[in-house]
Design an enzyme around this catalytic site. Structure first.
Site, PDB file in Angstrom:
ATOM      1  CD  GLU A  46      -2.580   1.134   2.708  1.00  0.00           C
ATOM      2  OE1 GLU A  46      -3.623   1.824   2.788  1.00  0.00           O
ATOM      3  OE2 GLU A  46      -2.158   0.434   3.652  1.00  0.00           O
ATOM      4  CE  LYS A 114      -7.459   1.550   3.560  1.00  0.00           C
ATOM      5  NZ  LYS A 114      -6.173   1.801   4.257  1.00  0.00           N
ATOM      6  CB  CYS A 149      -4.290  -1.794   4.449  1.00  0.00           C
ATOM      7  SG  CYS A 149      -3.272  -1.908   5.953  1.00  0.00           S
TER       8      CYS A 149
END
Length: 266
Positions: A46, A114, A149
């Protein structure tokens, strides 16, 4: 020669030259594809370039397009796909965006912004959550889904994508060492419950947010660890095994419940 799934477990890079040099080292883990197709996919962590440097976020986002151009040139030259997240400037603000660099595509492809921002590091103060679910992306007949994540804690995100026929999930992370005990069972759960491979690439080393855990891995649809890294820089890969995927799904199918349909499914 089989398509390979690999990881480039690296610390956050601040310069392009060493990043591209490390990617070149990873190529030795991806044999040439005899039919001239894509050799494999290498996952990156990430925000692998620049990291969570909130003070310089605008500058990093402005640099993303030219960085993507360099990565796509590397992808096309070496016939390898790349996937990882970067700062991304979009309508209304900044996103944490997962890109795929496909050697057969005309341009880099943003497959996910995200959605689940991590509250403990106040990501919502710096990023806008993605407005739509990830785009399932196909390479050499393999359908890839995506997560970033903190999102591995949300099985709904994986179920939603799995309704679209995912074979392998790619997860990019900067997961901290202090919560290392969480990441492995979460990744295994996502693999087993969706009957998919999970390719997870986590960062390593120190960042302003703390020490990263490493432990990037490839997990089978049975929950088996096919390869795993430790906490230092590492490059790993293994062949994609379609027969293993078929065996896992032939015994039973737990990917869809007649009693609890996934919302917004096609």
């Amino acid at each position: 020669m089989a398509f390979h799934l690999g990881v480039c477990q690296i610390p956050v890079y601040q310069k392009r030259a060493p990043l591209l040099a490390q990617l070149a080292k990873a190529l030795k883990h991806l044999p040439e594809n005899e039919n001239g197709g894509t050799r494999g996919l290498l996952a990156l962590p990430e925000i692998f370039y620049g990291g969570f440097d909130y003070a310089n976020s605008e500058e990093l986002a402005a640099e993303t397009p030219s960085l993507l151009a360099d990565l796509h040139a590397f992808s096309r030259e070496n016939r390898v796909a790349l996937a990882g997240s970067l700062w991304d400037k979009g309508d209304g603000g900044l996103y944490n965006a997962m890109y795929v660099l496909d050697p057969k595509a005309e341009a880099p492809v943003c497959v996910h912004r995200k959605q689940h921002l991590f509250p403990q590091t106040k990501e919502e103060d710096h990023f806008i959550p993605g407005p739509v679910p990830p785009t399932v992306y196909e390479i050499e007949g393999i359908r890839f889904g995506f997560a970033i994540c903190f999102e591995i804690r949300f099985p709904e995100l994986f179920r939603h994508q799995n309704e679209r026929g995912v074979d392998c999930f790619v997860v990019s992370s900067q997961w901290p060492l202090k919560r290392l005990m969480h990441i492995s069972p979460l990744l295994r759960s996502r693999a087993i419950e969706n009957q998919c491979f999970v390719l997870s690439c986590n960062g390593c080393g120190w960042t302003p947010l703390g020490e990263l855990a490493g432990h990037s891995c490839l997990i089978s649809p049975w929950g088996e660890l096919l390869f795993g890294c430790h906490d230092e820089e590492d490059l790993r890969a293994a062949p994609y095994d379609s027969a293993l995927l078929e065996r896992a799904r032939r015994l039973f199918n737990t990917r869809r419940s007649p009693f609890y349909p996934v919302e917004n499914s096609p």
